[in-house]
Design a protein around this motif. Structure first.
Motif, PDB file in Angstrom:
ATOM      1  N   THR A 158       0.828  -1.205   0.000  1.00  0.00           N
ATOM      2  CA  THR A 158       0.000   0.000   0.000  1.00  0.00           C
ATOM      3  C   THR A 158       0.861   1.253   0.000  1.00  0.00           C
ATOM      4  N   CYS A 159       1.876   1.274   0.863  1.00  0.00           N
ATOM      5  CA  CYS A 159       2.762   2.440   0.929  1.00  0.00           C
ATOM      6  C   CYS A 159       3.946   2.207  -0.003  1.00  0.00           C
ATOM      7  N   SER A 160       3.753   2.525  -1.277  1.00  0.00           N
ATOM      8  CA  SER A 160       4.766   2.228  -2.291  1.00  0.00           C
ATOM      9  C   SER A 160       5.055   3.424  -3.191  1.00  0.00           C
ATOM     10  N   SER A 161       4.795   4.626  -2.683  1.00  0.00           N
ATOM     11  CA  SER A 161       5.061   5.847  -3.460  1.00  0.00           C
ATOM     12  C   SER A 161       5.888   6.805  -2.608  1.00  0.00           C
ATOM     13  N   SER A 162       6.595   7.693  -3.271  1.00  0.00           N
ATOM     14  CA  SER A 162       7.434   8.645  -2.536  1.00  0.00           C
ATOM     15  C   SER A 162       6.592   9.561  -1.656  1.00  0.00           C
ATOM     16  N   SER A 163       5.369   9.851  -2.066  1.00  0.00           N
ATOM     17  CA  SER A 163       4.522  10.699  -1.234  1.00  0.00           C
ATOM     18  C   SER A 163       4.147   9.986   0.062  1.00  0.00           C
ATOM     19  N   CYS A 164       3.882   8.676  -0.034  1.00  0.00           N
ATOM     20  CA  CYS A 164       3.580   7.905   1.175  1.00  0.00           C
ATOM     21  C   CYS A 164       4.820   7.775   2.054  1.00  0.00           C
ATOM     22  N   TRP A 165       5.965   7.544   1.444  1.00  0.00           N
ATOM     23  CA  TRP A 165       7.192   7.436   2.232  1.00  0.00           C
ATOM     24  C   TRP A 165       7.451   8.729   3.004  1.00  0.00           C
TER      25      TRP A 165
END
Length: 519
Positions: free
Chosen positions: A431-438
């Motif tokens: 689910t958390c696999s984007s730079s914005s989520c990171w």
């Protein structure tokens, strides 16, 4: 990874079903092929709607079969679900098994066993028409066992794309510990949000996972998957890594009765100790990870229905995990070049009703909603380690298979040694696999405590996801270890290598090139 092989294979004496040692039939074109063979086929577990099959090919001729391909014909509605120790496929009633990359040949007089799970309904009729490289090697009929109403072992589940295949039994002896060239591994502790060595210098871990010790022992195939000698470690070190994560099995370490004695208890512990010593001699930090644990769980995202440590459970069981970590800590206390990863991939959020319940279960354990066994929470495992006097750095993975760290800081356990690090797993299918989520979810954690990305990878045999993730982790000062240094088909999961000499897959080549660029 989220789930791996969930099959528990018994010893030969426990194998139910039909097995026939077949008389060799010479090929009609003997001058061209000179191949003579026999096949023994058995159903090792039948639970009424599916079964596990084992096919043993024996080369009864005078020359090696290199390479080999097995074919046979199903006579019912058996449908292939997953296979291992070979590349399995099915077209209509024809089943084909190609030799795995790590065992392409069968020596004269030698044998090889390959396995698979099938689903079916009605009668589980025996297959016919066995052939190896087109040469007939089997009978046309053989009796089939009746399904038991309550199987003696848990029905295996369909292997997911990330399944690690077990291998043929490796040596049961511990790996050699001949001292190689190179410096000692650094002793680590936490300082602020960094891992540092004894002199206070920051250490960022860049490494690989070495899967096998979590599944081979409980499946009765050995202690490891592939070689664990100096040559194999030197191949890993040549990629400029400084850490190796080693997944472990609770039952094998504790010597439980469901594991063969050759692969459990003192034999298992001594093998792990020898391997950790070898890693250290090569300057590599060892991360020991509790991967498979006990406890019956059949709820959402269940990996298996077995009470024993044959798959990933949502949380570790208190009855086994606390003795496990007490023993591991006593074994490695004073060795701060070894890090303890308390539990691979928690997912109590799949069992409980609310996020608060899930995080409370994660930290406090005990009776957790949706989980039918007493859970070992992170706090109790921290306490178990510290009660021995061990001050090793401890890694704690979050929810959603260690991908969710959103409440890690509020629920962080108390550690008298202040040596805790957050463990994060990152795959392109998370689910958390984007730079914005990171940036929104992971950055706040790594600003407070060290972050070790215990597993990362992608499911497409490529490295596009790594090309985005790794620079982000570098800029954040985070540690990371790629899954996995095993020679599995990378289309079934992120495998870095195709041979234990370090030959990289396309995915592995991207990781290797990135590490080389950091020098």
């Amino acid at each position: 990874m989220r789930s791996r092989t969930t099959l528990l294979l018994g010893t030969a004496a426990a194998v139910a079903g039909f097995a026939a040692a077949l008389l060799p039939l010479a090929a009609s074109s003997a001058a061209a092929t000179a191949l003579s063979c026999s096949v023994s086929y058995s159903v090792t577990n039948d639970w009424g709607s599916g079964f596990t099959a084992a096919a043993t090919i024996t080369d009864t001729g005078g020359a090696a079969v290199q390479p080999w391909t097995l074919t046979y014909t199903t006579t019912g509605n058996q449908t292939l679900q997953s296979g291992w120790n070979g590349t399995w496929s099915q077209s209509g009633h024809t089943v084909t098994v190609a030799a795995p990359s790590w065992s392409t040949g069968i020596a004269a007089g030698g044998s090889f066993t390959t396995n698979a799970n099938f689903g079916y309904s009605g009668a589980n009729s025996a297959p016919t028409g066995f052939a190896v490289n087109g040469v007939a090697c089997g009978p046309t009929t053989s009796p089939t066992p009746s399904p038991t109403s309550s199987p003696t072992t848990a029905p295996p589940t369909t292997a997911p794309p990330t399944t690690a295949p077990p291998t043929t039994a490796p040596p049961t002896t511990a790996p050699p510990t001949t001292t190689p060239p190179g410096g000692a591994a650094p002793a680590l502790h936490v300082s602020g949000n960094k891992l540092v060595n004894a002199s206070g210098s920051t250490v960022t871990l860049h490494g690989v996972n070495r899967s096998g010790a979590e599944f081979a022992c409980v499946q009765g195939t050995g202690l490891f998957d592939g070689p664990v000698d100096q040559t194999s470690v030197a191949a890993m070190a040549s990629w400029h890594i400084n850490a190796v994560r080693v997944p472990l099995n609770e039952d094998c370490w504790l010597g439980e009765s469901n594991v063969l004695a050759a692969y459990s208890g003192a034999n298992y512990i001594n093998a792990i100790k020898s391997y950790v010593s070898l890693l250290h001699q090569n300057g590599l930090v060892a991360i020991l990870d509790l991967h498979w644990t006990d406890g019956v769980y059949s709820g959402n995202s269940s990996g298996c229905s077995s009470a024993t440590a044959t798959c990933q459970k949502p949380m570790p069981d208190a009855a086994g995990a606390i003795p496990f970590w007490t023993s591991v800590a006593n074994t490695f206390k004073g060795d701060n070049s070894t890090v303890f990863d308390l539990f691979n991939e928690p997912y109590p959020d799949r069992a409980t009703s609310t996020t608060a319940q899930a995080w409370t279960c994660w930290r406090d354990g005990g009776t957790c909603s949706g989980i039918n066994y007493q859970v070992a929470g992170m706090q109790s495992m921290v306490n178990a380690v510290r009660s021995t006097g061990a001050s090793n750095v401890l890694m704690l993975g979050g929810l959603a298979y260690s991908n969710d760290l959103t409440q890690w800081l509020p629920y962080e356990p108390t550690d008298p040694d202040h040596n805790l690090a957050a463990s994060w797993h990152s795959y392109n299918f998370n689910t958390c696999s984007s730079s914005s989520c990171w940036s929104s979810q992971i950055s706040p954690v790594l600003a407070q405590v060290p972050l070790v990305t215990g597993e990362l990878g992608e499911s497409d045999c490529a490295h596009g996801y790594l090309d985005t993730l790794l620079p982000w982790l570098d800029n954040a000062g985070a540690s990371y270890l790629a899954w996995t240094w095993n020679t599995w088909d990378c289309s079934s999961g992120p495998s870095l290598i195709s041979a234990y000499d370090g030959t990289a897959t396309a995915y592995g080549a991207g990781f290797k090139a990135h590490l080389a660029g950091l020098r």
